[in-house]
Scaffold this motif. Sequence first.
Motif, mmCIF file in Angstrom:
data_model
loop_
_atom_site.group_PDB
_atom_site.id
_atom_site.type_symbol
_atom_site.label_atom_id
_atom_site.label_comp_id
_atom_site.label_asym_id
_atom_site.label_seq_id
_atom_site.Cartn_x
_atom_site.Cartn_y
_atom_site.Cartn_z
ATOM 1 N N THR A 192 0.821 -1.209 0.000
ATOM 2 C CA THR A 192 0.000 0.000 0.000
ATOM 3 C C THR A 192 0.854 1.259 0.000
ATOM 4 O OG1 THR A 192 -1.761 -1.171 1.185
ATOM 5 C CG2 THR A 192 -1.825 1.234 1.203
ATOM 6 N N THR A 213 2.623 1.665 -3.364
ATOM 7 C CA THR A 213 1.658 2.023 -4.406
ATOM 8 C C THR A 213 1.216 3.470 -4.279
ATOM 9 O OG1 THR A 213 0.856 -0.258 -4.514
ATOM 10 C CG2 THR A 213 -0.581 1.442 -5.414
ATOM 11 N N MET A 266 -0.637 -2.729 -9.195
ATOM 12 C CA MET A 266 -1.593 -1.866 -8.521
ATOM 13 C C MET A 266 -1.403 -0.407 -8.890
ATOM 14 S SD MET A 266 -3.548 -3.852 -6.663
ATOM 15 C CE MET A 266 -4.280 -2.683 -5.536
ATOM 16 N N SER A 267 -0.161 0.017 -9.067
ATOM 17 C CA SER A 267 0.110 1.426 -9.369
ATOM 18 C C SER A 267 0.129 1.717 -10.858
ATOM 19 C CB SER A 267 1.459 1.835 -8.767
ATOM 20 O OG SER A 267 2.515 1.050 -9.319
ATOM 21 N N THR A 295 -6.282 6.213 -2.838
ATOM 22 C CA THR A 295 -5.394 5.135 -3.281
ATOM 23 C C THR A 295 -5.142 4.141 -2.156
ATOM 24 O OG1 THR A 295 -4.308 6.712 -4.764
ATOM 25 C CG2 THR A 295 -3.189 4.626 -4.378
ATOM 26 N N THR A 307 -6.098 0.234 -2.550
ATOM 27 C CA THR A 307 -5.033 -0.777 -2.486
ATOM 28 C C THR A 307 -5.197 -1.669 -1.269
ATOM 29 O OG1 THR A 307 -3.545 0.836 -3.538
ATOM 30 C CG2 THR A 307 -2.541 -1.106 -2.557
ATOM 31 N N ALA A 353 -8.023 -4.145 -1.913
ATOM 32 C CA ALA A 353 -7.978 -4.918 -3.162
ATOM 33 C C ALA A 353 -7.943 -6.413 -2.863
ATOM 34 C CB ALA A 353 -6.764 -4.506 -3.987
#
Length: 280
Positions: free
Chosen positions: A81, A84, A149-150, A206, A210, A213
């Motif tokens: 996290t 990201t 993810m990013s 974000t 994340t 997710a």
Amino acid sequence: MTLSKALRRLPWWLAAAALAIGCLIWIYPFLWMVAASLKTSAEVFTQGLDLLPGNPQWENYERAWGDAQFGKYLLNTVIVTVATVVVVVVRCAMAGYVLARHEFRGRKIVMGTLIATLFVPAGYTIIPLVDLAQRLGMLNSLTGMILAMSGAAHVAAILLYIGYFRGIPKELTEAALMDGAGFATVFFRIMLPLAKPVTATVTVLTFLNTWNAFFLPLVFTFSRPDLRTVSVGMLAFVGENATDWSGMAAAATISLLPVVALFIALQRYFVEGIAGAVKS
């Protein structure tokens, strides 16, 4: 208090009561989850909507943290996290700055392409992502998960930065350029610090996306259970014949604490970022 004053304030009291009831209904699932984390699995079902456990079972948290290896899953989630969030903030801030403050050929095409990606379901991109990660040798690694993810478009974050940067006077940038500052200096030392409210907003959004997710981390950790994140780690409480509901509630409560703490710390900037971007 006279009767006339009481009648004038009656609508406000009714509105306050309605809001209080709405807030209670809104937070009740969270309260029930915390209460369930202190019950036995049998009490979760037998006590129904009751929020008060008869005998608090604090060992549920010990079982979730140690036996279910939730501490390891939490560490993996923090690493993924944080990394990201950093990548997304820097990338989206630079993209938003360029699209908001610079005119170049093809700018409208880039904007249209970004907006068009909003209509592409996330599940449609999982196959090329997995194939690319496998070819690069990053399929079963935290690095591959971070890049996956990013690497999405994150259009909402870019649009927030575009709206905010457009509201900053151009004279500020022109003065910096006249003093000999380059693009990187203007962006990192002037524009990005000014966009602190939007950065806080993008950080929260974000972080939530994340942290919660499931599908992508599940695919990236099929053969490496030790790399699971908290959302995928919940599967550890599901057995073949039974489910440890109280342990799952304890793990869910633990996983929500960082989210609540982050939002409380950044809530003022979060609201300012949304309001400033929309106003601009």
